[in-house]
Design an enzyme around this catalytic site. Structure first.
Site, short mmCIF file in Angstrom:
data_model
loop_
_atom_site.label_atom_id
_atom_site.label_comp_id
_atom_site.label_asym_id
_atom_site.label_seq_id
_atom_site.Cartn_x
_atom_site.Cartn_y
_atom_site.Cartn_z
N GLY B 56 1.04 -0.53 3.87
CA GLY B 56 1.57 0.24 5.43
C GLY B 56 0.93 -0.15 6.50
N SER B 57 1.74 0.18 7.84
CA SER B 57 1.31 -0.30 9.09
C SER B 57 0.07 0.55 9.61
CB SER B 57 2.33 -0.40 10.13
OG SER B 57 3.30 -1.50 9.71
N GLY B 58 -0.65 0.11 10.66
CA GLY B 58 -1.68 1.04 11.16
C GLY B 58 -3.15 0.55 10.85
N HIS B 59 -3.16 -0.66 9.92
CA HIS B 59 -4.50 -1.11 9.50
C HIS B 59 -4.83 -2.55 10.38
CE1 HIS B 59 -4.26 1.94 6.74
NE2 HIS B 59 -3.36 1.27 5.91
N LYS B 107 -3.40 -4.01 -2.32
CA LYS B 107 -4.37 -2.92 -2.26
C LYS B 107 -4.01 -1.70 -3.38
CE LYS B 107 -4.14 -2.17 2.42
NZ LYS B 107 -2.95 -2.88 2.65
N ASP B 112 1.61 1.11 -2.85
CA ASP B 112 1.59 -0.20 -3.02
C ASP B 112 1.82 -0.73 -4.43
OD1 ASP B 112 0.28 -0.94 -0.11
OD2 ASP B 112 0.04 0.75 -0.72
N HIS B 221 -6.77 5.74 5.62
CA HIS B 221 -5.34 6.32 5.76
C HIS B 221 -5.70 7.50 6.37
CE1 HIS B 221 -4.14 3.26 2.74
NE2 HIS B 221 -3.35 3.20 3.36
#
Ligand SMILES: Nc1ncnc2c1ncn2[C@@H]1O[C@H](COP(=O)(O)OP(=O)(O)O)[C@@H](O)[C@H]1O
Ligand SMILES: Nc1ncnc2c1ncn2[C@@H]1O[C@H](COP(=O)(O)OP(=O)(O)O)[C@@H](O)[C@H]1O
Ligand SMILES: [Mg+2]
Ligand SMILES: [Mg+2]
Ligand SMILES: [Mg+2]
Ligand SMILES: [Mg+2]
Lengths: 215, 335, 335, 215
Positions: B56-59, B107, B112, B221
């Site tokens: 996921g994006s945001g990391h 991860k 995932d 998250h």
């Protein structure tokens, strides 16, 4: 309530109703997922079913229910992501395989379709009943459907029973402690919240039943 | 606009950001847009094992910031906090296959794992040899039958760097995968948060915390953590985070470690170094030697304020591979 | 504890943070503690012009993060948002004097200018040749008789990198100062904030903003900016910030520039790249070529959410010096 | 009110009272500075005068007022930082120079001391009256002190008049638009706030007067 077997029209209508119900409950599913997950379940499903909706035009006039289910499967797999994408994707893929190229589905075929879908989710996610996942909506649904089909009910009645059981199953996830998926990280703190995937499963099965009722 | 962010449209956050990233780092990476992924400018590198990660994006900077010489060959960004679908993972896998096979660094989150699995199956069907390493360094989550297993968090950055150096020097797929597994097996992390983060499309914070509370064992998250505690001095927080890490492996006197203090996105650097100071001091008290270190925002949770501590037990080969040159947007040294 | 921060004691924030910084980067820097400053591990470098910068803390990685090969020789951190006193500036100046003189890089704030002036006088009295360059790239403040002059903000990072490379290649004090002046004269910046920051000892945010407002023309100390505006999409914000920059120099079609999108500390990277994307696009519309870029948290305001845009009009020498190797905790490339 | 000349004891007492008043008004000065500056003025002065206080023990028994003022100057310069550090530091340094090695200060010496301090601030900061800085407290104080000294008042009376004028001067900064220092960045928006440096100056001069009154 319509009593006949279900064709491709039903499958297409199921898709439309699924997209509509997911859009309608988008925020609710996001909120459920924020409480014990990461807050994306409603957004992801909305994106996925929106994409399926956009592909309905490409369904051939002579398509079978299986063709439609396969379109749903591949589109969800390639647009939803997260845990729900592969799980629902596999569910629809197994459902499509289960109905083969039949043009019309009778009650037994419908019950078998649901069972195949559930088995697909289990095969990918390894969840058991009571783990507080979408399985807790699907398994009661599969059992109710089998019982209805066994007693000679119409396909629409089979789906209505499945939808009712799924809704009850989703509600029954509230007191459970999650043992699979993101909510499992919370341990005891997951208790008291409804599982978002179980809830979305209940909405999808309700959409299937509503489509059958009007077929 | 209901969310206070520098964005245009919540639905275009990832696309626009990746586009800006590609413009800013055109010397190191290029992007594909349909499906979307980021790939080394010179991919595929013939004869080299390809490394693909994603999630996921945001990391950010994870994972796209680590694409380049000596680290990843491709990164696959999903929607914010949502694992990518198999399509772009498959496309990225094909794009980096230099004939020596491809390693997926994943991860440990259900989504995932499932999406990378599907992509790996499809790649195998296309004749590409794929192996996957699933990172799970987060000691905040008990690894048991009753959970989805420990989460992959900051240790993933270390796996990507060290496995990347292994691939860069020409190791085989088995060797690269072996090193990646070894780094993961020797890394332990623990996180905390002072404030939540807000996913653009969600519009509301991931959780709420009182002004005098912090969340211990937070994930990346904005998932709630292990427990909620009254705010305490930095040194006490660090000690509380270090204890389960030191217990879990266990690290012992004489060990050489890499100490990684990672910011969650919204924490000022002054605070990260205050935490680093205590962690280094505490390790010295245990007779553990900090041989390498990393401090900064390397795997984040949007604008969350907080940090994580990661300890990696080093061996000589890991040190050599850690020190090897790396040229990526977010990590650079050597050469 | 009334402030939600990862600290032990507001009065020890800078000391403890600098101590952690020194532990984490012992390969590049060392620190002196009485008075406190950060200095290149190998200082003084004989025959090389020494570069000293400094200012209030809370802007990390500026300035200590830029101490190392090819950039600063020493950095002098003051209390949070408070310029350092002359003592440590003088001590740092002496510590880096390799016989070729010392350049002070000073951001244009009354306190910084006065304290560096005093230190320079004292150093001169000790026989060290000192020159000062005062950076003032912030177009949000009108430079007139009626202000303390334009503030030094993100352009300072570019001055430090390019002047640092000039000193590293062996230029004289006059030459290094000349390059620094030229970079400053060709750099223009503009900032914005979505949220304020909280100075540890103050315990309250620097200002308040409604949920649907942003502050345009913000400084790097949580000073209120030029005006308060209703929140708008990222692209519109970027356009609004770019206009006064492009007017001020003026930049024109055919120019080659360095585009620098700087995070204020609490802004996620996804958002910085969304801003970068629009800025690059807008410059292309003006026929201005983005030849180099920098995106990230390089000069911050604690945990403030927001960003600044900086444009530097490049000449060939600046490009060469920008590309020259740099090995510091916060900026590294080449070699 | 005591009427005689002021010695080193007065200077030491001024320091103690300065440290006390700065500590007492620390938050107020921080708040004033947060409104039109960067919120550190109270913290910086508190640190500085705290440091001076810690050095008072090192004052020799035969010290002059000038020795004490010089100690204040060098300590403030090396501990306060920001704009106020060098400005106040220079003020006390010039004041020390102005009184030379006199053991006792008469009214004229006190008035001259204040003028030298003010001139030092102007020399460093280049502010003019009305720029909304500490000068707007100091210049009225210098003028009032000169007038009182001129009419034959005692040193304590000179300082009391200076303190009153500084307090009025600080209050009078409220409607002004800042043209120097950090507040100048705000332009018109600096109007309606009191200048923190003018306010701290008023407190310091009040401390001087109170010390003289009890000398
Ligand atoms: N192993 C699993 N088996 C079955 N269902 C699962 C499993 N893991 C997660 N789920 C379901 O997926 C839902 C979460 O989906 P979603 O939010 O889209 O994924 P993610 O957790 O990746 O964000 C959960 O509510 C749960 O019903
Ligand atoms: N050029 C100047 N001349 C005189 N006084 C000044 C000048 N610049 C600033 N000041 C004074 O300094 C005060 C601010 O001090 P302080 O907050 O300690 O410094 P900084 O602005 O560096 O944070 C202002 O309120 C003003 O009275
Ligand atoms: Mg989710
Ligand atoms: Mg998710
Ligand atoms: Mg200040
Ligand atoms: Mg101030």
């Amino acid at each position: 309530m319509a009593g006949g077997p279900l064709g491709a029209d039903w499958a297409v209508d199921w898709v439309r109703r699924s997209a509509a119900t997911v859009a309608e409950h988008r925020v609710e599913l996001i909120t459920l997922d924020r409480e014990i997950g990461d807050g994306d379940h409603g957004e992801n499903l909305d994106r996925g079913f929106g994409a399926v909706l956009g592909k309905l035009d490409s369904v051939a006039p002579d398509a079978t229910p299986g063709d439609v289910l396969k379109l749903v499967a591949t589109t969800l797999i390639s647009t939803v992501g997260g845990a729900a994408g592969p799980l629902y994707g596999t569910a629809y893929l197994r459902a499509a395989t289960s109905v083969g190229s039949e043009a019309e589905l009778d009650s037994a075929a419908v019950a078998k379709l649901l069972e195949a879908a559930r088995d697909g989710i289990v095969a990918r996610g390894k969840a058991e009943s009571g783990d507080k996942t979408m399985i807790d909506a699907w398994t009661p649904a599969v059992e109710a459907a089998a019982a209805e089909a066994g007693r000679g009910a119409s396909p629409a009645e089979v789906l209505a029973a499945a939808a009712d059981a799924a809704a009850a199953g989703a509600e029954a996830t509230e007191p459970l402690v999650a043992r699979k998926g993101r909510a499992s990280y919370l341990g005891e703190r997951s208790r008291g919240h409804r599982d978002p995937g179980a809830q979305s499963s209940a909405y999808l099965l309700r959409a299937a039943a509503d489509a059958a009722a009007e077929a | 606009m209901s969310v206070k962010k520098i964005i245009n449209d919540p639905k275009r956050v990832v696309d626009e950001s990746v586009a800006g990233f590609a413009l800013a780092h055109a010397d190191l990476v290029r992007i594909e847009t349909d499906p979307i992924f980021v790939v080394r400018a010179d991919a595929p590198v013939a004869g080299k094992v390809g490394l693909v990660s994603g999630g996921g994006s945001g990391h950010e900077p994870l994972h796209a910031g680590y694409v380049g010489h000596g680290m990843l060959d491709a990164a696959v960004p999903g929607a914010v906090f949502t694992s990518p679908t198999p399509d772009p993972i498959l496309a990225a896998t094909k794009a980096v296959d230099g004939g020596a096979g491809v390693l997926h660094i994943v991860k440990n989150y259900t989504g995932d794992v499932l999406n990378f699995e599907t992509a790996a199956d499809l790649a195998a069907a296309d004749g590409i040899e794929v192996r996957a390493v699933v990172t799970n360094d987060d000691v905040a989550v008990k690894d048991s039958l009753y959970t989805a297993g420990r989460r992959g968090v900051a240790g993933t950055v270390l796996v990507e760097k060290i496995a990347g150096a292994s691939a860069q020097r020409g190791d085989t797929l088995d060797e690269v995968a072996g090193i990646a597994e070894r780094v993961n097996a020797n890394a332990r992390s623990m996180g905390m948060a002072l404030t939540p983060c807000t996913v653009p499309h969600a519009g509301e914070p991931s959780f709420t915390l009182a002004d005098d509370e912090y969340e211990l064992g937070i994930g990346i998250h904005g998932e709630p953590g292990r427990e909620r505690l009254p705010l305490e001095p930095a040194d006490a927080i660090v000690d509380r985070m270090l204890a389960p890490i030191l217990e879990d492996l266990p690290f012992s006197s004489g060990d050489r470690v890499l100490l990684f203090v990672n910011g969650m996105g919204g924490t000022p650097q002054v605070e990260l170094y205050i935490a680093y100071r205590r962690a280094a001091e505490a390790l010295a008290e245990h007779g553990i030697e900090v041989a390498r270190s990393l401090v900064g925002n390397y795997i984040t949770s949007l604008e969350m304020q907080g940090f994580s501590l990661t300890l990696l037990k080093l061996d000589d080969e890991m040190v050599e591979l850690w020190d090897a040159p790396v040229q990526t947007p977010a990590l650079r040294w050597g050469r």
